[in-house]
Design a protein around this motif. Structure first.
Motif, mmCIF file in Angstrom:
data_model
loop_
_atom_site.group_PDB
_atom_site.id
_atom_site.type_symbol
_atom_site.label_atom_id
_atom_site.label_comp_id
_atom_site.label_asym_id
_atom_site.label_seq_id
_atom_site.Cartn_x
_atom_site.Cartn_y
_atom_site.Cartn_z
ATOM 1 N N ALA A 60 0.825 -1.211 0.000
ATOM 2 C CA ALA A 60 0.000 0.000 0.000
ATOM 3 C C ALA A 60 0.856 1.256 0.000
ATOM 4 O O ALA A 60 0.458 2.290 -0.519
ATOM 5 N N ASN A 61 2.061 1.174 0.585
ATOM 6 C CA ASN A 61 2.962 2.325 0.618
ATOM 7 C C ASN A 61 4.382 1.848 0.934
ATOM 8 O O ASN A 61 4.605 0.691 1.289
ATOM 9 N N GLY A 62 5.330 2.766 0.805
ATOM 10 C CA GLY A 62 6.736 2.445 1.036
ATOM 11 C C GLY A 62 7.050 2.117 2.481
ATOM 12 O O GLY A 62 7.955 1.339 2.773
ATOM 13 N N THR A 63 6.310 2.705 3.413
ATOM 14 C CA THR A 63 6.539 2.429 4.834
ATOM 15 C C THR A 63 6.303 0.954 5.129
ATOM 16 O O THR A 63 7.132 0.303 5.767
ATOM 17 N N THR A 68 8.184 -4.518 6.357
ATOM 18 C CA THR A 68 8.204 -5.932 5.976
ATOM 19 C C THR A 68 9.618 -6.413 5.655
ATOM 20 O O THR A 68 10.014 -7.517 6.051
ATOM 21 N N ALA A 69 10.392 -5.594 4.940
ATOM 22 C CA ALA A 69 11.773 -5.977 4.612
ATOM 23 C C ALA A 69 12.596 -6.162 5.887
ATOM 24 O O ALA A 69 13.354 -7.129 6.010
ATOM 25 N N LEU A 70 12.444 -5.249 6.829
ATOM 26 C CA LEU A 70 13.179 -5.359 8.099
ATOM 27 C C LEU A 70 12.793 -6.633 8.843
ATOM 28 O O LEU A 70 13.653 -7.334 9.397
ATOM 29 N N VAL A 87 9.848 10.948 7.129
ATOM 30 C CA VAL A 87 9.898 10.318 8.442
ATOM 31 C C VAL A 87 9.601 8.819 8.402
ATOM 32 O O VAL A 87 9.980 8.080 9.311
ATOM 33 N N ALA A 88 8.980 8.332 7.345
ATOM 34 C CA ALA A 88 8.651 6.914 7.243
ATOM 35 C C ALA A 88 9.882 6.015 7.299
ATOM 36 O O ALA A 88 9.804 4.893 7.788
ATOM 37 N N ASP A 157 15.872 2.299 0.791
ATOM 38 C CA ASP A 157 14.581 2.961 0.648
ATOM 39 C C ASP A 157 14.635 3.638 -0.715
ATOM 40 O O ASP A 157 15.302 4.638 -0.907
ATOM 41 N N ALA A 158 13.938 3.042 -1.675
ATOM 42 C CA ALA A 158 13.950 3.557 -3.045
ATOM 43 C C ALA A 158 12.637 4.247 -3.395
ATOM 44 O O ALA A 158 12.278 4.349 -4.567
ATOM 45 N N SER A 159 11.927 4.732 -2.375
ATOM 46 C CA SER A 159 10.643 5.389 -2.623
ATOM 47 C C SER A 159 10.772 6.600 -3.537
ATOM 48 O O SER A 159 9.843 6.939 -4.251
#
Length: 176
Positions: A60-63, A68-70, A87-88, A157-159
Motif C-alpha cells: 500500500a505504501n513504502g513504509t 516488511t523488509a526489516l 519520516v517513514a 529505501d527507493a521510494s
C-alpha cells in the motif's frame, strides 16, 4: 468570501471515466476486490518487465514495504540511516523496535555519505538503510563494501527512485 472555483495546491490528473468503466465491470464481474486479484497480478508482472527485475510485491505504501523488509531480514539492534528523508524511513525502524543511527549526507547528492558510515558502526549495528534521494542512486558500491566488511545487511529505501537505473541496470538489484 469565495470568489471562484477552489485553487488546489496539487490535483490528480484523471482520464475520462469512460476509460475506466470496462475495468470496473471486470472487477464487479469477478468479485475480486482484494490483493492478488487479476489486476494486482497484471500490475506486478508489468512492473517487473518495466523495472527489469524478476519478482515484485506490491504494498500500500513504502513504509509498509520497509517494515516488511526489516522483519523478513530479521533486523534488530541499530541501523545506520539518513536523517534526510521522509519520516517513514525512521518510523519503519522504530516500529520494529530498531534504533536509527543517523549519519550525514553528501552535499552533492543528498544521499547517505559512505565516508561517515564506518564511524557509526557499533557491536549492535545490524544493517544500513540508505535512501536513494530524489531519484539519485546512492553510492551502492561503497555502501556494499562497508556492509560486506562488517557483515551488515543493506535495505535501500527507493521510494524516491521508481524506475531509476545506474550503469548496471535497475537500482533495485542492490542490497538485501
Amino acid at each position: 468570501m469565495n470568489s471562484g472555483p477552489p485553487i488546489y495546491v496539487t490535483q490528480p490528473f484523471l482520464p475520462p471515466l469512460e476509460e475506466f468503466i470496462p475495468y470496473l465491470e471486470k472487477i464487479w464481474n469477478s468479485k475480486i476486490l482484494t490483493n492478488n486479484g487479476p489486476f494486482h497480478r497484471e500490475l506486478e508482472q508489468a512492473q517487473c518487465r518495466y523495472l527489469g527485475i524478476e519478482h515484485i510485491s506490491l504494498f500500500a505504501n513504502g513504509t509498509l514495504a520497509l517494515v516488511t523488509a526489516l522483519q523478513a531480514l530479521r533486523i534488530t539492534g541499530e541501523v545506520i540511516t539518513t536523517p534526510y528523508s521522509f519520516v517513514a524511513t525512521s518510523h519503519a525502524l522504530l516500529w520494529n523496535g530498531i534504533k536509527p543511527v543517523f549519519v550525514d549526507i553528501e552535499p552533492e547528492s543528498f544521499n547517505l555519505d559512505p565516508a561517515w558510515i564506518e564511524a557509526a558502526i557499533t557491536p549492535q549495528t545490524t544493517a544500513i538503510m540508505p535512501v536513494h534521494c530524489y531519484g539519485r542512486p546512492c553510492n551502492t558500491e561503497a555502501i556494499q563494501h562497508i556492509a560486506d566488511n562488517y557483515n551488515l545487511k543493506v535495505i535501500y529505501d527507493a521510494s524516491h527512485a521508481f524506475g531509476v537505473r545506474d550503469d548496471g541496470g535497475s537500482i533495485l538489484r542492490h542490497g538485501d
